[in-house]
Motif scaffolding. Structure first.
Motif, PDB file in Angstrom:
ATOM      1  N   ALA A  26       0.857  -1.184   0.000  1.00 44.16           N
ATOM      2  CA  ALA A  26       0.000   0.000   0.000  1.00 44.16           C
ATOM      3  C   ALA A  26       0.893   1.234   0.000  1.00 44.16           C
ATOM      4  O   ALA A  26       1.988   1.218   0.581  1.00 44.16           O
ATOM      5  CB  ALA A  26      -0.911   0.014   1.224  1.00 44.16           C
ATOM      6  N   VAL A  73      -3.357   0.419  -3.504  1.00 42.75           N
ATOM      7  CA  VAL A  73      -3.232  -0.884  -2.842  1.00 42.75           C
ATOM      8  C   VAL A  73      -3.144  -1.962  -3.905  1.00 42.75           C
ATOM      9  O   VAL A  73      -3.842  -1.900  -4.936  1.00 42.75           O
ATOM     10  CB  VAL A  73      -4.462  -1.186  -1.946  1.00 42.75           C
ATOM     11  N   LEU A  74      -2.297  -2.949  -3.682  1.00 43.49           N
ATOM     12  CA  LEU A  74      -2.248  -4.096  -4.595  1.00 43.49           C
ATOM     13  C   LEU A  74      -1.901  -5.365  -3.843  1.00 43.49           C
ATOM     14  O   LEU A  74      -1.177  -5.349  -2.861  1.00 43.49           O
ATOM     15  CB  LEU A  74      -1.286  -3.823  -5.751  1.00 43.49           C
ATOM     16  N   LEU A  80      -8.761  -8.277  -6.941  1.00 41.76           N
ATOM     17  CA  LEU A  80      -9.110  -6.942  -6.459  1.00 41.76           C
ATOM     18  C   LEU A  80      -8.837  -6.889  -4.960  1.00 41.76           C
ATOM     19  O   LEU A  80      -9.473  -7.611  -4.183  1.00 41.76           O
ATOM     20  CB  LEU A  80     -10.594  -6.645  -6.732  1.00 41.76           C
ATOM     21  N   CYS A  81      -7.883  -6.069  -4.570  1.00 38.86           N
ATOM     22  CA  CYS A  81      -7.513  -5.973  -3.156  1.00 38.86           C
ATOM     23  C   CYS A  81      -7.949  -4.611  -2.621  1.00 38.86           C
ATOM     24  O   CYS A  81      -7.177  -3.657  -2.632  1.00 38.86           O
ATOM     25  CB  CYS A  81      -6.006  -6.185  -2.980  1.00 38.86           C
ATOM     26  N   THR A  82      -9.196  -4.554  -2.193  1.00 39.93           N
ATOM     27  CA  THR A  82      -9.659  -3.334  -1.530  1.00 39.93           C
ATOM     28  C   THR A  82      -9.228  -3.388  -0.073  1.00 39.93           C
ATOM     29  O   THR A  82      -9.053  -4.475   0.477  1.00 39.93           O
ATOM     30  CB  THR A  82     -11.195  -3.237  -1.591  1.00 39.93           C
ATOM     31  N   CYS A 103      -7.096   0.587  -6.629  1.00 43.18           N
ATOM     32  CA  CYS A 103      -6.831  -0.842  -6.431  1.00 43.18           C
ATOM     33  C   CYS A 103      -6.242  -1.386  -7.729  1.00 43.18           C
ATOM     34  O   CYS A 103      -6.870  -1.284  -8.792  1.00 43.18           O
ATOM     35  CB  CYS A 103      -8.114  -1.568  -6.065  1.00 43.18           C
ATOM     36  N   THR A 113     -10.809   2.387  -9.253  1.00 42.64           N
ATOM     37  CA  THR A 113     -10.606   3.432  -8.245  1.00 42.64           C
ATOM     38  C   THR A 113     -11.916   3.655  -7.496  1.00 42.64           C
ATOM     39  O   THR A 113     -12.974   3.793  -8.123  1.00 42.64           O
ATOM     40  CB  THR A 113     -10.152   4.746  -8.905  1.00 42.64           C
TER      41      THR A 113
END
Ligand code: THU
Length: 130
Positions: A26, A73-74, A80-82, A103, A113
């Motif tokens: 992040a 963030v990834l 998908l990493c929220t 993301c 986004t």
């Protein structure tokens, strides 16, 4: 946004996630334009680990920032990493509702986004205690 995503990629490489093997990076831009990054840190007592966003927030505050202006963030691959629920609240402490959370894939390609308000609607924050 590219600089933010690149910082998240570099941070992700330092994730300590031997248990979940889900590596998260992040990065957050502060009100001075400076970027602060972090990775998830797990440990053998599983619930005691913490998220990449926590690491990034700690770096931002310790470096003298007070506000989160933009987030990237990834996680692994194209998942998908929220930010998790707890991290949404932690970001809320230092960010306005219109702050963008990008993301991305592990390689840094934007998936989606969100604004903080989209991820944490009708939120409770410091103002509620005044
Ligand atoms: N994780 C994060 O670092 N950030 C998130 O927003 C979602 C989850 C981490 C926590 C744990 O180390 C791993 O991903 C699997 O949940």
């Amino acid at each position: 946004m590219r600089d933010l995503v690149d910082a998240a990629i570099v941070a992700r490489a330092k994730a300590h996630a031997p248990y979940s093997k889900f590596y998260v990076g992040a990065a957050m831009r502060d009100e001075h334009g400076l970027i602060h990054a972090g990775a998830n840190m797990e440990n053998a007592a599983y619930p005691q680990g913490w998220c990449a966003e926590c690491s990034a927030i700690a770096h931002l505050i310790m470096a003298g920032g007070t506000r989160i202006k933009e987030v990237a963030v990834l996680g692994n691959g194209a998942t998908l990493c929220t930010p998790c629920g707890g991290c949404r609240q932690k970001i809320r402490e230092f960010a306005a509702g219109d702050v963008k959370i990008h993301c991305c894939t592990e390689q840094g390609t934007l998936i989606r986004t969100f604004t903080l308000d989209e991820l944490l609607p009708a939120s409770f924050g410091p103002e509620n205690l005044r």
